[in-house]
Design a protein around this motif. Structure first.
Motif, PDB file in Angstrom:
ATOM      1  N   UNK A  35       2.042  -2.480  -6.765  1.00  0.00           N
ATOM      2  CA  UNK A  35       1.493  -3.832  -6.637  1.00  0.00           C
ATOM      3  C   UNK A  35       0.678  -4.193  -7.882  1.00  0.00           C
ATOM      4  N   UNK A  36      -0.135  -3.244  -8.366  1.00  0.00           N
ATOM      5  CA  UNK A  36      -0.944  -3.496  -9.562  1.00  0.00           C
ATOM      6  C   UNK A  36      -0.058  -3.715 -10.781  1.00  0.00           C
ATOM      7  N   UNK A  84      -7.446   4.984  -6.461  1.00  0.00           N
ATOM      8  CA  UNK A  84      -7.190   4.642  -5.073  1.00  0.00           C
ATOM      9  C   UNK A  84      -8.241   5.273  -4.187  1.00  0.00           C
ATOM     10  N   UNK A  85      -7.944   5.365  -2.905  1.00  0.00           N
ATOM     11  CA  UNK A  85      -8.867   5.937  -1.931  1.00  0.00           C
ATOM     12  C   UNK A  85      -8.266   7.198  -1.330  1.00  0.00           C
ATOM     13  N   UNK A  86      -9.077   8.240  -1.258  1.00  0.00           N
ATOM     14  CA  UNK A  86      -8.654   9.485  -0.627  1.00  0.00           C
ATOM     15  C   UNK A  86      -9.426   9.681   0.669  1.00  0.00           C
ATOM     16  N   UNK A  93      -4.451   6.702  -0.621  1.00  0.00           N
ATOM     17  CA  UNK A  93      -3.958   5.331  -0.548  1.00  0.00           C
ATOM     18  C   UNK A  93      -4.137   4.648  -1.897  1.00  0.00           C
ATOM     19  N   UNK A  94      -3.083   3.989  -2.370  1.00  0.00           N
ATOM     20  CA  UNK A  94      -3.149   3.290  -3.652  1.00  0.00           C
ATOM     21  C   UNK A  94      -2.232   2.078  -3.611  1.00  0.00           C
ATOM     22  N   UNK A 106       0.842  -1.194   0.000  1.00  0.00           N
ATOM     23  CA  UNK A 106       0.000   0.000   0.000  1.00  0.00           C
ATOM     24  C   UNK A 106       0.879   1.246   0.000  1.00  0.00           C
ATOM     25  N   UNK A 107       0.571   2.163  -0.893  1.00  0.00           N
ATOM     26  CA  UNK A 107       1.306   3.415  -0.985  1.00  0.00           C
ATOM     27  C   UNK A 107       0.464   4.535  -0.391  1.00  0.00           C
ATOM     28  N   UNK A 108       1.039   5.271   0.546  1.00  0.00           N
ATOM     29  CA  UNK A 108       0.351   6.382   1.201  1.00  0.00           C
ATOM     30  C   UNK A 108       0.992   7.686   0.763  1.00  0.00           C
ATOM     31  N   UNK A 109       0.187   8.535   0.133  1.00  0.00           N
ATOM     32  CA  UNK A 109       0.691   9.808  -0.388  1.00  0.00           C
ATOM     33  C   UNK A 109      -0.068  10.961   0.251  1.00  0.00           C
TER      34      UNK A 109
END
Length: 285
Positions: free
Chosen positions: A54-55, A146-148, A49-50, A38-41
């Motif tokens: 991984x994809x 992703x999710x914001x 979060x995206x 999981x990448x947190x930006x």
């Protein structure tokens, strides 16, 4: 063990981290940016979060990184069946579907499609593998999704959307329940799952989905209460079936509804106790 700390009170976070350091041997790794795929930006108004890397790894493994993207993860009119020519490489199918299941952590838009192909892990066919490839081609065109999560000045309300198809599985004629739950403007819970029994009407399938969503809403309400997060209003549960909403407020159990009697009484008690409120919303919204 890795522990993630996040909040809107920097002094409280520093105090908690200092307390942990005094009790246990630990190391501060700094701001969160990558954790278990999981990448947190950080953004100007919250956190994004995206699972971009991984994809891409999944697409590389499937040799689809250079494939042509599609606009939908599944063909709308397509219902996967267990019949058809057997797919030769079961290991590849299991690996790709398992990876896609993990990708749904930040990609609720593929949850229903991944649930559909996950039903055939025991005996995948060529059609099932083509469906998996279509999901991956959709992921290829939406890698940036992703999710914001955005903070709000005041606690938001819980709002849930519930829906179901009726007899969507051509093999068992079971329906699929789906829901998404928002805390304020933030999506916090979602699901797409085949129902355990056959529903004899669209109202029944919708009601089972509504009861499932209500149970998740109740759990989230208790969780937020334990975390001392105030909820200003009763959770709102939205549905596009008027007959289902009628049963939730007036549980008239007759011979056509006896087989869903438990769900009827469960949901009605929640509405009667004022723990949730239900509301009709047109399906085109």
């Amino acid at each position: 063990m890795i522990l993630l700390l996040r909040g809107n009170n920097p002094s409280l976070l520093d105090s908690f981290a200092h307390k942990l350091h005094s009790e246990f041997a630990n190391k501060d790794l700094g701001s969160l940016n990558y954790f278990l795929g999981l990448e947190a930006t950080p953004t100007d108004d919250g956190l994004f979060l995206s699972q971009l890397k991984y994809a891409r790894d999944i697409l590389t493994r499937a040799h689809l990184l250079d494939s042509k993207p599609v606009h939908t993860p599944l063909v709308v009119s397509q219902h996967l069946s267990s019949t058809g020519q057997s797919f030769s490489d079961h290991t590849l199918y299991h690996s790709l579907v398992g990876s896609l299941q993990y990708l749904t952590i930040t990609r609720p838009d593929i949850a229903h499609a991944v649930n559909s192909v996950s039903r055939f892990l025991h005996s995948p066919t060529v059609d099932h593998f083509l469906a998996v490839k279509r999901i991956l081609r959709y992921v290829k065109g939406t890698l940036h999704y992703g999710l914001t999560f955005r903070p709000s000045a005041s606690p938001g309300s819980l709002v849930a959307y519930s829906d179901a198809d009726w007899a969507g599985c051509p093999d068992t004629r079971r329906s699929t329940s789906g829901y998404s739950i928002y805390l304020g403007d933030n999506l916090v819970s979602w699901s797409a799952k085949k129902q355990p029994t056959v529903s004899r009407s669209s109202c029944e399938s919708e009601y089972r989905a509504l009861a499932l969503t209500a149970a998740e809403l109740l759990w989230l309400t208790h969780l937020l209460r334990d975390l001392q997060v105030p909820i200003p209003k009763r959770p709102l549960l939205l549905c596009d079936n008027k007959s289902t909403l009628f049963l939730s407020s007036k549980p008239i159990v007759h011979k056509r509804a006896k087989h869903v009697e438990l769900d009827i009484h469960f949901l009605h008690e929640l509405v009667l106790a004022g723990k949730i409120r239900t509301q009709y919303v047109p399906s085109h919204l």
